[in-house]
Design a protein around this motif. Sequence first.
Motif, PDB file in Angstrom:
ATOM      1  N   GLU A 163       0.770  -1.310   0.066  1.00  6.83           N
ATOM      2  CA  GLU A 163       0.124   0.060   0.113  1.00  6.83           C
ATOM      3  C   GLU A 163       0.972   1.067   0.111  1.00  6.83           C
ATOM      4  O   GLU A 163       0.641   2.008  -0.737  1.00  6.83           O
ATOM      5  N   TYR A 164       1.993   1.313   0.793  1.00 10.26           N
ATOM      6  CA  TYR A 164       2.703   2.290   0.810  1.00 10.26           C
ATOM      7  C   TYR A 164       3.354   2.894  -0.497  1.00 10.26           C
ATOM      8  O   TYR A 164       3.599   3.826  -0.989  1.00 10.26           O
ATOM      9  N   ASN A 165       3.865   1.740  -1.518  1.00 15.54           N
ATOM     10  CA  ASN A 165       4.509   2.103  -2.814  1.00 15.54           C
ATOM     11  C   ASN A 165       3.496   2.400  -3.769  1.00 15.54           C
ATOM     12  O   ASN A 165       3.696   3.408  -4.346  1.00 15.54           O
ATOM     13  N   THR A 166       2.051   2.085  -3.531  1.00 11.66           N
ATOM     14  CA  THR A 166       0.983   2.519  -4.456  1.00 11.66           C
ATOM     15  C   THR A 166       0.818   3.764  -4.131  1.00 11.66           C
ATOM     16  O   THR A 166       0.437   4.728  -5.027  1.00 11.66           O
ATOM     17  N   TYR A 167       0.666   4.274  -2.737  1.00 10.22           N
ATOM     18  CA  TYR A 167       0.270   5.663  -2.297  1.00 10.22           C
ATOM     19  C   TYR A 167       1.401   6.566  -2.814  1.00 10.22           C
ATOM     20  O   TYR A 167       0.990   7.778  -3.397  1.00 10.22           O
ATOM     21  N   ILE A 168       2.533   6.217  -2.674  1.00  8.21           N
ATOM     22  CA  ILE A 168       3.893   7.179  -2.839  1.00  8.21           C
ATOM     23  C   ILE A 168       3.632   7.334  -4.628  1.00  8.21           C
ATOM     24  O   ILE A 168       3.695   8.508  -5.042  1.00  8.21           O
ATOM     25  N   ARG A 169       3.489   6.327  -5.379  1.00 12.58           N
ATOM     26  CA  ARG A 169       3.382   6.396  -6.688  1.00 12.58           C
ATOM     27  C   ARG A 169       2.022   7.203  -7.043  1.00 12.58           C
ATOM     28  O   ARG A 169       2.179   8.360  -7.936  1.00 12.58           O
ATOM     29  N   ASP A 170       0.835   7.181  -6.316  1.00 17.57           N
ATOM     30  CA  ASP A 170      -0.154   7.973  -6.883  1.00 17.57           C
ATOM     31  C   ASP A 170      -0.002   9.273  -6.381  1.00 17.57           C
ATOM     32  O   ASP A 170      -0.620  10.315  -7.109  1.00 17.57           O
ATOM     33  N   PHE A 171       0.728   9.487  -5.302  1.00 16.73           N
ATOM     34  CA  PHE A 171       0.842  10.909  -4.632  1.00 16.73           C
ATOM     35  C   PHE A 171       1.642  11.652  -5.872  1.00 16.73           C
ATOM     36  O   PHE A 171       1.355  12.857  -6.258  1.00 16.73           O
ATOM     37  N   PHE A 172       2.842  11.194  -6.540  1.00 17.88           N
ATOM     38  CA  PHE A 172       3.546  11.668  -7.383  1.00 17.88           C
ATOM     39  C   PHE A 172       2.961  11.913  -8.724  1.00 17.88           C
ATOM     40  O   PHE A 172       3.156  12.929  -9.412  1.00 17.88           O
ATOM     41  N   ALA A 173       2.139  11.157  -8.859  1.00 10.94           N
ATOM     42  CA  ALA A 173       1.243  11.250 -10.099  1.00 10.94           C
ATOM     43  C   ALA A 173       0.604  12.381 -10.245  1.00 10.94           C
ATOM     44  O   ALA A 173       0.348  12.948 -11.356  1.00 10.94           O
ATOM     45  N   ALA A 174       0.043  12.780  -9.152  1.00 12.65           N
ATOM     46  CA  ALA A 174      -0.635  14.103  -8.740  1.00 12.65           C
ATOM     47  C   ALA A 174      -0.104  14.958  -8.498  1.00 12.65           C
ATOM     48  O   ALA A 174      -0.704  16.406  -8.436  1.00 12.65           O
ATOM     49  N   ASN A 175       1.183  15.119  -7.821  1.00 16.14           N
ATOM     50  CA  ASN A 175       1.856  16.129  -7.247  1.00 16.14           C
ATOM     51  C   ASN A 175       3.492  16.208  -7.874  1.00 16.14           C
ATOM     52  O   ASN A 175       4.341  16.071  -6.945  1.00 16.14           O
ATOM     53  N   SER A 176       3.639  16.317  -9.010  1.00 12.17           N
ATOM     54  CA  SER A 176       4.840  16.020  -9.438  1.00 12.17           C
ATOM     55  C   SER A 176       5.925  17.015  -8.993  1.00 12.17           C
ATOM     56  O   SER A 176       7.246  16.687  -8.797  1.00 12.17           O
ATOM     57  N   LYS A 177       5.484  18.199  -8.491  1.00 12.33           N
ATOM     58  CA  LYS A 177       6.530  19.012  -7.812  1.00 12.33           C
ATOM     59  C   LYS A 177       6.615  18.991  -6.411  1.00 12.33           C
ATOM     60  O   LYS A 177       7.742  19.708  -5.794  1.00 12.33           O
ATOM     61  N   LYS A 178       6.178  18.058  -5.817  1.00 12.64           N
ATOM     62  CA  LYS A 178       6.212  17.904  -4.368  1.00 12.64           C
ATOM     63  C   LYS A 178       7.353  16.995  -4.197  1.00 12.64           C
ATOM     64  O   LYS A 178       7.833  16.060  -4.946  1.00 12.64           O
ATOM     65  N   SER A 179       7.765  16.878  -2.740  1.00  8.93           N
ATOM     66  CA  SER A 179       9.138  16.238  -2.522  1.00  8.93           C
ATOM     67  C   SER A 179       8.718  14.643  -1.634  1.00  8.93           C
ATOM     68  O   SER A 179       7.571  14.736  -1.462  1.00  8.93           O
TER      69      SER A 179
END
Length: 189
Positions: free
Chosen positions: A144-160
Amino acid sequence: MDRPDLNKEMSSSEFQSFYYLKEELTAFCRENGLPVSGGKTEIAERIAYFLDTGRVLNNSRAKKKAPVVGVISENTKIEPDFVCSEKHRAFFKERIGKSFSFYVAFQKWLKGSAGKTYGDAIEAYYEILEEKKKGKTVIDKQFEYNTYIRDFFAANSKKSLDEAIKCWKYKKGLPGHNRYEEADLKALE
């Protein structure tokens, strides 16, 4: 709402509403005499059953004995109940190169391809690599963590990554699913 500590007084629905690390699940199992073997999903099912019934759910899978593997060539047939071993790793590294890795998709292919040859496996490996390059690979449910992080960056590419992790920690403390939602950005305020 703070995530409750995992304890035997909670209901299975309350337990399943929150995210727990595998280490927390296995610690609970040890404290309560439950088997700790298996993947995270299997352990969580065992705990939910225990919380509902107070009884121990026996392991549904019997321990498999790893098959004895002789000399491997490209014409050798893949054995039933395939198990990734150092012998297999050495064979694939010799044929594919030092970059070889037992990717999850390749392991699944091997485990479902008894009777095919190791030559077929090498071809499948390259096909899996090409698919991986083309797009989004499927991440299994227990990651779940990996999925969350991937989806987070798909929506927020400029975030860290630090921001992504802060949102993940916020999300896993909430009841319900652990998929990324825009509302999770609240954790950054």
